[in-house]
Design an enzyme around this catalytic site. Structure first.
Site, PDB file in Angstrom:
ATOM      1  CG  ASP A  55      -7.307   3.099  -0.813  1.00 11.05           C
ATOM      2  OD1 ASP A  55      -7.788   1.953  -0.780  1.00 11.05           O
ATOM      3  OD2 ASP A  55      -7.357   3.867   0.171  1.00 11.05           O
ATOM      4  CE  LYS A  74      -4.421   0.940   0.173  1.00 13.78           C
ATOM      5  NZ  LYS A  74      -5.575   0.103  -0.222  1.00 13.78           N
TER       6      LYS A  74
END
Ligand code: NDP
Ligand code: 2IT
Length: 445
Positions: A165, A125
């Site tokens: 995201d 991430k």
């Protein structure tokens, strides 16, 4: 001291202040500790101890100039958590709340989620504390170019493939892809969520929301129930929320709420397709607030409130982490909620999860329910490698199959003696076993 407490004490000591990371690790550790104790090979190989230590953390300066020429400095991150089963894969979050602990929790969750998809993807991430809200397109572009100028040193189609995201949608992926292509002089599938004309996959924008609804459909089937006529409360109004609503409407459910960080709208008659189109325009084109939709739909708007007080059959938290507290969960259960499908990552607090599980409702954690997004990113990578593209129907049917398989896997690992399916244990153990075995096969790395 119990094993789990000792393990957590070490994690907290080594990673001070990273409370979201501690929360995500504790949940997984509680699920998998019995599996580790029953299989000494995992204990001997220190698999869990290795899993909580990222393979690599990259932190960098992101300087950029606004439209007036003023200089700003943001912080960029990429957490490359685990690559035992495939190249690192996971989104980029652009939000002022981004910090190391938040991204480590997301990267950790991603490892188990990606394992569950059945596709060969490791977990990562990244992102930045940059706030795209209120910025012009040119400012967002300059930020994305500066961010990618540094990030490109650490990623690649066989190394690490970032995606969207919170705060990173098609526009941002476009600016980042352009800069990567320019700096590296290569056109590769280094990012997913790309535009359809330049390597993107059909259904990727829809995938997280559609996948979450498919997963809830599977859970309901185990009780002989369906989505038809069910009243649904959805939070958020971004990518995940929008396509959750679209699929719910297609399957005959009634969606009564949507929200953003300022408040929520409550439409007792149910949001219809025309209204959804209006939401998409206000959020994706005008980049406005959900409040504007309340004026258009002539429905109620509650400032600074979350939608969980509204009576519903099914809740779809699709905004952000820890958005359902223990009290919110109690209210949902009291109002007759029978299922929760987490579109967002870790939206329910540990107290809230306890409430749902004690009430024995169908509760799907994000790493299972929202895995359709990254799964379809995996399908985008496959299409890029083959240099061809599949039809909408083909991608959607692959996505649907994957969600059914994830559900089966959760039932396999999460079914208790009483017959109750603990989807948290199911997802954590199902995700863990594949990565743990791969790590053991590959030696001490
Ligand atoms: P978007 O940026 O498209 O939308 C985010 C939505 O959530 C907005 O409505 C936003 O409101 C709201 N929101 C964000 N932060 C907060 C906050 N701190 N408090 C209240 N509301 C907030 O993001 P996505 O829809 O892509 O992501 C939503 C969730 O789904 C995240 O948890 C993400 O990690 C998860 N997810 C996303 C996937 C994807 O493919 N995009 C895949 C799997 C999970 P506002 O506009 O006011 O900020
Ligand atoms: O949380 C997630 O799974 C995502 N943001 C999507 C990641 C991806 O690589 O598609």
């Amino acid at each position: 001291m119990k094993k789990i407490e000792q393990f957590m004490a070490e994690v907290i000591n080594k990673n001070p202040g990273e409370k979201e990371f501690h929360q995500a690790v504790k949940e997984v550790a509680e699920s998998v500790m019995p599996v580790i104790e029953a299989n000494p090979k995992y204990e001997k190989a220190k698999v869990l101890e290795r899993m909580v230590e990222p393979e690599r953390v990259i932190i960098f300066r992101v300087p950029w100039q606004d439209d007036k020429g003023e200089i700003h400095v943001n912080r960029g991150f990429r957490i490359q958590m685990n690559s035992a089963i495939g190249p690192y894969k996971g989104g980029l979050r652009l939000h002022p709340s981004v910090n190391l602990g938040v991204l480590k929790f997301l990267a950790f969750e991603q490892v188990f989620k990606n394992s569950l998809t059945t596709l060969p993807m490791g977990g990562a991430k990244g992102g930045s504390d940059f706030d795209p809200k209120g910025k012009s397109d040119s400012e967002v572009m300059r930020f994305c170019q500066s961010f990618m100028t540094e990030l490109q040193k650490y990623i690649g189609p066989n190394t690490d493939v970032p995606a969207g995201d919170i705060g990173t949608g098609g526009r941002e992926i476009g600016f980042m892809f352009g800069q990567y292509r320019r700096l590296r002089n290569e056109f590769t599938g280094v990012l997913t969520g790309k535009g359809l004309n330049w390597g993107g996959s059909l259904i990727r924008p829809e995938a997280t929301g559609y996948g979450c609804v498919y997963f809830v459909q599977e859970m309901l089937k185990t009780k002989g129930e369906s989505l038809k006529g069910k009243v649904c409360a959805v939070s958020g109004s971004g990518n995940v929320a929008q396509y959750t609503v679209e699929k719910l409407l297609e399957l005959g459910a009634k969606v009564v709420t949507l929200s953003d960080s300022d408040g929520f709208i409550h439409d007792e008659d149910g949001i219809d397709l025309k209204e959804l189109k209006c939401v998409l325009n206000i959020k994706n084109v005008k980049r406005g607030r959900i409040k504007e939709c309340a004026n258009e739909f002539k429905c109620k708007y509650y400032e600074k409130k979350k939608p969980w007080s509204v009576k519903c059959d099914i809740a779809f938290p699709s905004a952000t982490q820890n958005e359902i507290s223990g009290d919110d969960a109690k209210t949902l259960v009291k109002n007759g909620c029978i299922a929760v499908g987490e579109g967002a990552n870790m939206p329910t607090t540990p107290e809230g999860i306890k409430v749902f599980q004690k009430a024995k409702i169908l509760y799907a954690p994000g790493k299972a329910a929202n895995a359709g997004g990254v799964a379809t990113s995996g399908l985008e990578m496959s299409q890029n490698s083959m240099r061809l593209s599949w039809s909408r129907e083909e991608v959607d049917s692959k996505l649907h199959d994957i969600m059914i398989k994830i559900h089966e896997n959760c039932v396999r690992y999460g079914k208790e003696k009483s017959g109750y399916v603990n989807y948290v244990n199911g997802a954590n153990i199902g995700g863990f076993v594949k990565v743990a075995d791969a790590m053991i096969d590959q030696g001490v790395v």
